[in-house]
Design a protein around this motif. Sequence first.
Motif, PDB file in Angstrom:
ATOM      1  N   VAL A   1       0.841  -1.205   0.000  1.00 58.18           N
ATOM      2  CA  VAL A   1       0.000   0.000   0.000  1.00 58.18           C
ATOM      3  C   VAL A   1       0.870   1.247   0.000  1.00 58.18           C
ATOM      4  O   VAL A   1       0.519   2.271  -0.593  1.00 58.18           O
ATOM      5  CB  VAL A   1      -0.962  -0.008   1.208  1.00 58.18           C
ATOM      6  CG1 VAL A   1      -1.774   1.281   1.270  1.00 58.18           C
ATOM      7  CG2 VAL A   1      -1.899  -1.196   1.127  1.00 58.18           C
ATOM      8  N   GLY A   2       2.032   1.160   0.636  1.00 54.85           N
ATOM      9  CA  GLY A   2       2.965   2.292   0.610  1.00 54.85           C
ATOM     10  C   GLY A   2       3.480   2.575  -0.792  1.00 54.85           C
ATOM     11  O   GLY A   2       3.487   3.727  -1.237  1.00 54.85           O
ATOM     12  N   PHE A   3       3.908   1.531  -1.497  1.00 52.07           N
ATOM     13  CA  PHE A   3       4.371   1.714  -2.874  1.00 52.07           C
ATOM     14  C   PHE A   3       3.228   2.182  -3.778  1.00 52.07           C
ATOM     15  O   PHE A   3       3.398   3.086  -4.604  1.00 52.07           O
ATOM     16  CB  PHE A   3       4.950   0.402  -3.415  1.00 52.07           C
ATOM     17  CG  PHE A   3       6.341   0.092  -2.921  1.00 52.07           C
ATOM     18  CD1 PHE A   3       7.415   0.874  -3.311  1.00 52.07           C
ATOM     19  CD2 PHE A   3       6.573  -0.984  -2.071  1.00 52.07           C
ATOM     20  CE1 PHE A   3       8.702   0.588  -2.871  1.00 52.07           C
ATOM     21  CE2 PHE A   3       7.858  -1.275  -1.623  1.00 52.07           C
ATOM     22  CZ  PHE A   3       8.922  -0.482  -2.016  1.00 52.07           C
ATOM     23  N   ALA A   4       2.058   1.553  -3.620  1.00 56.47           N
ATOM     24  CA  ALA A   4       0.905   1.957  -4.424  1.00 56.47           C
ATOM     25  C   ALA A   4       0.521   3.399  -4.126  1.00 56.47           C
ATOM     26  O   ALA A   4       0.151   4.161  -5.030  1.00 56.47           O
ATOM     27  CB  ALA A   4      -0.278   1.034  -4.148  1.00 56.47           C
ATOM     28  N   GLY A   5       0.639   3.787  -2.854  1.00 57.12           N
ATOM     29  CA  GLY A   5       0.318   5.157  -2.474  1.00 57.12           C
ATOM     30  C   GLY A   5       1.210   6.180  -3.143  1.00 57.12           C
ATOM     31  O   GLY A   5       0.763   7.284  -3.486  1.00 57.12           O
ATOM     32  N   SER A   6       2.474   5.826  -3.355  1.00 60.11           N
ATOM     33  CA  SER A   6       3.384   6.746  -4.045  1.00 60.11           C
ATOM     34  C   SER A   6       2.897   7.025  -5.463  1.00 60.11           C
ATOM     35  O   SER A   6       3.080   8.129  -5.984  1.00 60.11           O
ATOM     36  CB  SER A   6       4.800   6.144  -4.105  1.00 60.11           C
ATOM     37  OG  SER A   6       5.321   5.989  -2.821  1.00 60.11           O
ATOM     38  N   VAL A   7       2.270   6.025  -6.076  1.00 58.65           N
ATOM     39  CA  VAL A   7       1.736   6.185  -7.428  1.00 58.65           C
ATOM     40  C   VAL A   7       0.412   6.944  -7.400  1.00 58.65           C
ATOM     41  O   VAL A   7       0.202   7.905  -8.143  1.00 58.65           O
ATOM     42  CB  VAL A   7       1.545   4.814  -8.102  1.00 58.65           C
ATOM     43  CG1 VAL A   7       0.923   4.984  -9.477  1.00 58.65           C
ATOM     44  CG2 VAL A   7       2.881   4.079  -8.211  1.00 58.65           C
ATOM     45  N   THR A   8      -0.504   6.508  -6.519  1.00 55.51           N
ATOM     46  CA  THR A   8      -1.818   7.154  -6.465  1.00 55.51           C
ATOM     47  C   THR A   8      -1.718   8.595  -6.001  1.00 55.51           C
ATOM     48  O   THR A   8      -2.560   9.418  -6.370  1.00 55.51           O
ATOM     49  CB  THR A   8      -2.779   6.383  -5.541  1.00 55.51           C
ATOM     50  OG1 THR A   8      -2.211   6.284  -4.232  1.00 55.51           O
ATOM     51  CG2 THR A   8      -3.049   4.994  -6.085  1.00 55.51           C
ATOM     52  N   PHE A   9      -0.698   8.923  -5.199  1.00 57.11           N
ATOM     53  CA  PHE A   9      -0.519  10.311  -4.774  1.00 57.11           C
ATOM     54  C   PHE A   9      -0.294  11.215  -5.981  1.00 57.11           C
ATOM     55  O   PHE A   9      -0.778  12.341  -6.024  1.00 57.11           O
ATOM     56  CB  PHE A   9       0.656  10.434  -3.799  1.00 57.11           C
ATOM     57  CG  PHE A   9       0.327   9.996  -2.391  1.00 57.11           C
ATOM     58  CD1 PHE A   9      -0.984   9.746  -2.019  1.00 57.11           C
ATOM     59  CD2 PHE A   9       1.327   9.833  -1.455  1.00 57.11           C
ATOM     60  CE1 PHE A   9      -1.287   9.340  -0.724  1.00 57.11           C
ATOM     61  CE2 PHE A   9       1.034   9.432  -0.156  1.00 57.11           C
ATOM     62  CZ  PHE A   9      -0.271   9.182   0.212  1.00 57.11           C
ATOM     63  N   PHE A  10       0.478  10.729  -6.964  1.00 55.80           N
ATOM     64  CA  PHE A  10       0.688  11.521  -8.180  1.00 55.80           C
ATOM     65  C   PHE A  10      -0.650  11.839  -8.837  1.00 55.80           C
ATOM     66  O   PHE A  10      -0.933  12.986  -9.210  1.00 55.80           O
ATOM     67  CB  PHE A  10       1.578  10.770  -9.170  1.00 55.80           C
ATOM     68  CG  PHE A  10       3.045  11.025  -8.991  1.00 55.80           C
ATOM     69  CD1 PHE A  10       3.624  12.183  -9.488  1.00 55.80           C
ATOM     70  CD2 PHE A  10       3.854  10.116  -8.324  1.00 55.80           C
ATOM     71  CE1 PHE A  10       4.975  12.427  -9.334  1.00 55.80           C
ATOM     72  CE2 PHE A  10       5.206  10.347  -8.159  1.00 55.80           C
ATOM     73  CZ  PHE A  10       5.774  11.508  -8.663  1.00 55.80           C
ATOM     74  N   MET A  11      -1.465  10.808  -8.988  1.00 56.04           N
ATOM     75  CA  MET A  11      -2.763  10.978  -9.630  1.00 56.04           C
ATOM     76  C   MET A  11      -3.694  11.867  -8.799  1.00 56.04           C
ATOM     77  O   MET A  11      -4.361  12.762  -9.317  1.00 56.04           O
ATOM     78  CB  MET A  11      -3.426   9.614  -9.843  1.00 56.04           C
ATOM     79  CG  MET A  11      -2.571   8.614 -10.594  1.00 56.04           C
ATOM     80  SD  MET A  11      -2.227   9.148 -12.301  1.00 56.04           S
ATOM     81  CE  MET A  11      -1.466   7.702 -12.974  1.00 56.04           C
TER      82      MET A  11
END
Length: 453
Positions: free
Chosen positions: A61-71
């Motif tokens: 979820v931390g790695f995914a969050g780094s991506v979703t934060f951009f979006m």
Amino acid sequence: MGRLLAESTPNQSVFIQGSIPLHVMRMSITGSIGLIGIFLVDFLDMYFLSLLGHAELAAAVGFAGSVTFFMTYACVGLSIATGILLSRLIGQQNFDEAKAQLNGAMIFTFLITVTMVVCFYPFIDDVLFFLGARGLTAVYAEDYLRIVLLTLPFLGLALCFSAALRSLGAASAAMTTTLMGSLVNGILDPIFIFGLDLSVKGAAIASALASITMFLTAFFFLSRRYNFFVKIDVHCILPSFKCLLPLAVPAILTNFATPFANAYLVAKMSDYGDEAVSGFSIIGRIIPVAFAIIFALSGAVGPIVGQNLGAKQIDRIHQTLKFSYIFVVVYVIACWIVLDAISDWIGGIFNATGESAALINLFCDYLCLAHIFVGINFVANAFFNNMGKPSYSTIINWLKATIGTVPFVYVGGLYYGDDGLLWGQSIGNIVFGIIAFVWVKLYLRYCHQLQVR
């Protein structure tokens, strides 16, 4: 509920009169509850998955969050541009034009978010590999992203509509929009994760449905409660885009700076293993919940500055800035006292151990105080955006995300390990918070000299 929501109707500019401190506090508090609704979705995903007892899930979820934060931050940038444009028009009492501009902003937001999903979706695994995700962690993160990203257009439109509601002074309606999303997520998370045994995919489905719920709620308020939609005129779409684009581009670029810095930190944390990434990820979920009022200041200050700029009441803009700075300092100190007292408990509810728990304690006991300067930076961003200088916000944020992050974090990690990474980030926040404060003061002095001449 009806009395709570009927706080503003689109026939008055509520921020050009009345108490500035009350406006700032009301908009910040209601806005923060709304923001908590957005970030609580992520927070709940992290919490429920941590109950499964696998560090890989929290790290995923931390790695995914780094991506979703951009979006997400791109959507926030679009909503900021929408709010700037609408609040100025509302301050000028030009409600028909404001409605037309909202239609343009809605179409613009939809096209941008769909384009981002289409361009990014085929490369999810490559991006996660670049960030340092490996093995099961990478698999879980990819599963999560392939579901959540499909509902990005709904999130973008929900934030766009919420910005319109705040521009009208309808703070409770904007707040309710995001709270409905977190309520849906909170109910569905345990059902999908545990009841249906879907693990990380269940968390992703709950988050996706939360975004759709926010969109539907915001649309209801604007269309039924405030009657703030007009029939779309295709001939007005291009002129609307031309008005929005100069505001949206720098706002999006400004907001990209934060997830860029966050992605760099996640990549560096991955050098220290899943426990370090998990600890940093938990901190990343604590921050927007604990400091939601500080995050909400951009959304609170923006409409107040925008309406008073439209009404040419510059003195009230000065008052807004002065009170906002005081508000930031008092609130962050209060948060620090609370976080310091409950730091061990926070680690416990997330089943954090070893390096993960140590990083959480370090942040709660000391480093959270640096958010005084993060808050000052947010106020500066809102001020420059609404004063017609969004490029200044872009410059400040990208300097902080690069010069204020990379060298400080690199040196901190080189000498003090994963603790040093957090110290480096905090020192960079302090330096550029001071720079943002000074820049606002200098710009205000320049504006005053122009008035005198």
